[in-house]
Design an enzyme around this catalytic site. Sequence first.
Site, PDB file in Angstrom:
ATOM      1  N   LYS A   1       0.836  -1.201   0.000  1.00 36.28           N
ATOM      2  CA  LYS A   1       0.000   0.000   0.000  1.00 36.28           C
ATOM      3  C   LYS A   1       0.875   1.256   0.000  1.00 36.28           C
ATOM      4  O   LYS A   1       0.567   2.239  -0.689  1.00 36.28           O
ATOM      5  CB  LYS A   1      -0.925   0.000   1.218  1.00 36.28           C
TER       6      LYS A   1
ATOM      7  N   ASP B   1     -11.685   2.349   4.309  1.00 39.36           N
ATOM      8  CA  ASP B   1     -12.007   0.928   4.129  1.00 39.36           C
ATOM      9  C   ASP B   1     -13.516   0.707   4.031  1.00 39.36           C
ATOM     10  O   ASP B   1     -13.969  -0.387   3.724  1.00 39.36           O
ATOM     11  CB  ASP B   1     -11.451   0.096   5.296  1.00 39.36           C
TER      12      ASP B   1
ATOM     13  N   GLN C   1      -4.880  -1.894   9.965  1.00 37.41           N
ATOM     14  CA  GLN C   1      -4.657  -3.182   9.315  1.00 37.41           C
ATOM     15  C   GLN C   1      -5.192  -4.321  10.178  1.00 37.41           C
ATOM     16  O   GLN C   1      -4.894  -4.423  11.362  1.00 37.41           O
ATOM     17  CB  GLN C   1      -3.163  -3.386   9.035  1.00 37.41           C
TER      18      GLN C   1
END
Length: 288
Positions: free
Chosen positions: A54, A121, A98
């Site tokens: 990422k 997200d 994460q």
Amino acid sequence: MTAQIIDGKKIAAETRELLAKEVALFHNETGITPHLAAILVGEDPASAVYVRNKERACAKAGMKSTLHKLPSETTEAELLEMIEQFNDDSSVHGILVQLPLPGHIEEQRVLDAVTPLKDVDCFHPENVGLLAQGRPRFQPCTPRGVQVLLEKSGIDVSGKHAVVLGRSEIVGKPMAMLLVQKGPVANATVTICHSRTANLKEVTRQADILVAAIGKPNFVTAEMVKPGAVVMDVGINSVDGKLVGDVDFDQVAPIASSITPVPGGVGPMTIAMLLDNTLTAARIAAKG
């Protein structure tokens, strides 16, 4: 029949290239560089690789990314305090926590703590609610990636029977919501299957489009797939040191019309969609 192999790596690279141009234009207009702050708790090797990917993708797209590594013994209160700092930091546009988190931290409480305006997200209940109503602020990264792959591959979704195998909050449920909406790459008739579904093989064999997101390696076999179906494999599993999907590719590819490989299918699209959401978050912030 030879299935069309949907090249997610190629489509993701093209998507990121277009995104880099949008980022440059946005920066020229506003002076703002979209900034993604990622938090990694613990030493999970797969998570570390994913976060690194990422970071690289952000750099290539002209975005800023900062990674904040915390030890596995970090308390929930300490993690929530860091999230609050990012919520209040106007230079941060997207916040990514994460997963998975260590067992002593309540995942839902942490995800709910991210302000909806920086929830790139699309996990916050406010953003999930907007998605359900067909007016999303952000698009859930992996399901949206599947949608883009279908679109770029010229696969018509409208009126088709889509079967989603899996009911997770990250893929299964939002995937079904995207496909059932009114709009492009949608208007499907959607069935969700899961571990309690009776006559599972009979249900999956009805699918014109089968999305496998059940988290079990090589779970979907040829007898579960209708000949000519489109098969989108979201699974990423490690078997004997090799990455495999939820679909038995060698069995299913000969009977499908189109199929995504693992690796190189849906996975690269997830990061591309995360960057797209981060740019969206920066645009929201710029409007005040």
